[in-house]
Structure formats: structure tokens, C-alpha cells
Design an enzyme around this catalytic site. Structure first.
Site, PDB file in Angstrom:
ATOM      1  N   ARG A 170      48.904  70.365  61.791  1.00 49.89           N
ATOM      2  CA  ARG A 170      48.764  70.259  60.552  1.00 49.89           C
ATOM      3  C   ARG A 170      47.970  68.946  59.993  1.00 49.89           C
ATOM      4  NH1 ARG A 170      55.563  69.404  59.542  1.00 49.89           N
ATOM      5  NH2 ARG A 170      54.690  68.578  57.340  1.00 49.89           N
ATOM      6  N   LYS A 188      66.593  62.467  57.385  1.00 53.70           N
ATOM      7  CA  LYS A 188      67.533  62.672  56.128  1.00 53.70           C
ATOM      8  C   LYS A 188      68.100  64.139  56.299  1.00 53.70           C
ATOM      9  CE  LYS A 188      65.963  62.118  52.447  1.00 53.70           C
ATOM     10  NZ  LYS A 188      66.033  62.961  51.126  1.00 53.70           N
ATOM     11  N   ARG A 219      53.603  64.286  65.124  1.00 52.68           N
ATOM     12  CA  ARG A 219      54.291  65.723  64.829  1.00 52.68           C
ATOM     13  C   ARG A 219      53.092  66.555  64.082  1.00 52.68           C
ATOM     14  NH1 ARG A 219      59.798  65.973  61.741  1.00 52.68           N
ATOM     15  NH2 ARG A 219      58.581  65.371  59.862  1.00 52.68           N
ATOM     16  N   ARG A 264      66.851  60.464  41.253  1.00 55.27           N
ATOM     17  CA  ARG A 264      65.336  59.742  41.611  1.00 55.27           C
ATOM     18  C   ARG A 264      64.875  58.598  40.557  1.00 55.27           C
ATOM     19  NH1 ARG A 264      61.409  63.156  45.435  1.00 55.27           N
ATOM     20  NH2 ARG A 264      63.181  63.942  46.660  1.00 55.27           N
ATOM     21  N   ARG A 288      52.950  58.828  51.111  1.00 53.81           N
ATOM     22  CA  ARG A 288      54.537  59.321  50.853  1.00 53.81           C
ATOM     23  C   ARG A 288      55.458  58.363  51.055  1.00 53.81           C
ATOM     24  NH1 ARG A 288      52.426  64.012  53.009  1.00 53.81           N
ATOM     25  NH2 ARG A 288      53.595  63.993  55.023  1.00 53.81           N
TER      26      ARG A 288
END
Length: 199
Positions: free
Chosen positions: A131, A11, A125, A86, A142
């Protein structure tokens, strides 16, 4: 215009393409929050206290910050909102805000992407970037939150005939081309020098 899409659908990348191609600012609520916190505005101090406490910024405060940002000169000829609205309450507020200036949204771009493909991409990723806190479980959570939060909004905009669904997977240029084509089908064209407003 608005842009919505699940985390990992690209996005942010596409928002940059749209804003440069259409000559409108990318207005992200996250950026607005950070700018107000950095500049130590009164609203920024309120946002900081809320965020530091781990809470969500309430609609009233978010609405106030978005109102201020949309009043800036660069947004007069149109804008691309990212991360707002939202909630259904924010949808109503935005309708009233734009309506008070005789404006309305032209389109809501929804980047659609296969959840499993996004999860695989983000998990890979996260591993590559070391991470550890970005586990597959967290990524899936999420994705679920996104669906839960945005489904009611997407339905509102679908009912209004504003929703522009675009396959968000594939090379960046290809996705950007799909967005441009879908918008052109609605009469929304990239910069032409006509100064037409795009909201």
C-alpha cells in the site's frame, strides 16, 4: 458503551470481541453510512453526495443516522459505539438521546497505545501489503488527527468517571482480557443471561 483508540490500535478487532462477549451490537458510524448508501435510503443519498465531494458528514446527519440505528431492536439491551461521538456537539446529542429513554453510558473504553509503536506496525503492514499510499507521513498525520479530534471528548468522559483506559498493545486475547477485567471492575460483566442493559 463507546470504544475509542488510535488508528492501528486494534479497535475493530476488540470491538468484535466485546460485542460477542457482552451480547451487544457493534455500531460503527462507517458501517451505518455504508449501509444507508448501499440501501439507497434518503439519508444514504445525502451521505453519498457529501462523501463523494470529499467533505465530512455534518453532525446533524450523523446524529440522525445514529438515532435510527440505536432505535433498532438489537440495540435495546445495550450497544458498543465505534466512531461516534466525534465532536462535543455529538456528545451532547448522545447524552440527550440516551437521557430521553432514561439511559446513559456505562463506560468509554479507550485503547491506549504508544504512537511510535503503532506507526512502526502500520508502516510495516503497508509495506507488506504493497500500500504505497499508506506512507509513514500519512500514518503519522492520521495519528495526529485522532489525538486532536478525540482529546476533548476523552477529557469529558474522564471528568464524568466513565473512561476505562486499557493498554491496546499486545496479543489480541491479552488485550481482550484487559478490557474484560477493567469492565468487570466497574460491574460490567460479560453475558450472564440476566438481560442487563449495557450502554
Amino acid at each position: 458503551m463507546l470504544i475509542v483508540g488510535p488508528p492501528g490500535a486494534g479497535k475493530g478487532t476488540q470491538a468484535s470481541r466485546i460485542t460477542s462477549g457482552y451480547g451487544i451490537p457493534d455500531i460503527s458510524t462507517g458501517d451505518i453510512f455504508r449501509a444507508n448508501i448501499k440501501n439507497k435510503t434518503e439519508l444514504g443519498q445525502q451521505v453519498k453526495a457529501i462523501v463523494d465531494a470529499g467533505d465530512y458528514v455534518p453532525d446533524s446527519l450523523t446524529n440522525e443516522l445514529v438515532t435510527g440505528r440505536l432505535a433498532e431492536d438489537d440495540a435495546k439491551g445495550g450497544f458498543l459505539l465505534d466512531g461516534y461521538p466525534r465532536t462535543l456537539e455529538q456528545v451532547k446529542y448522545l447524552d440527550e438521546l440516551l437521557g430521553s429513554d432514561g439511559e446513559k453510558l456505562d463506560a468509554v473504553i479507550q485503547l491506549v497505545a504508544d504512537r511510535e509503536e503503532i506507526v512502526a506496525r502500520l508502516t510495516k503492514r503497508a509495506r507488506e501489503q504493497g500500500r504505497a499510499d499508506d506512507s509513514e507521513e500519512a500514518i503519522r498525520y492520521r495519528q495526529e488527527v485522532y489525538v486532536r479530534e478525540t482529546s476533548p471528548l476523552i477529557e469529558v468522559y474522564r471528568e464524568r468517571g466513565l473512561l476505562v483506559e486499557v493498554d491496546g498493545l499486545g496479543p489480541v486475547d491479552e488485550v481482550a482480557g484487559r478490557i474484560c477485567t477493567a469492565l468487570a471492575e466497574r460491574g460490567i460483566l460479560p453475558l450472564t443471561g440476566t438481560g442487563e442493559s449495557v450502554a
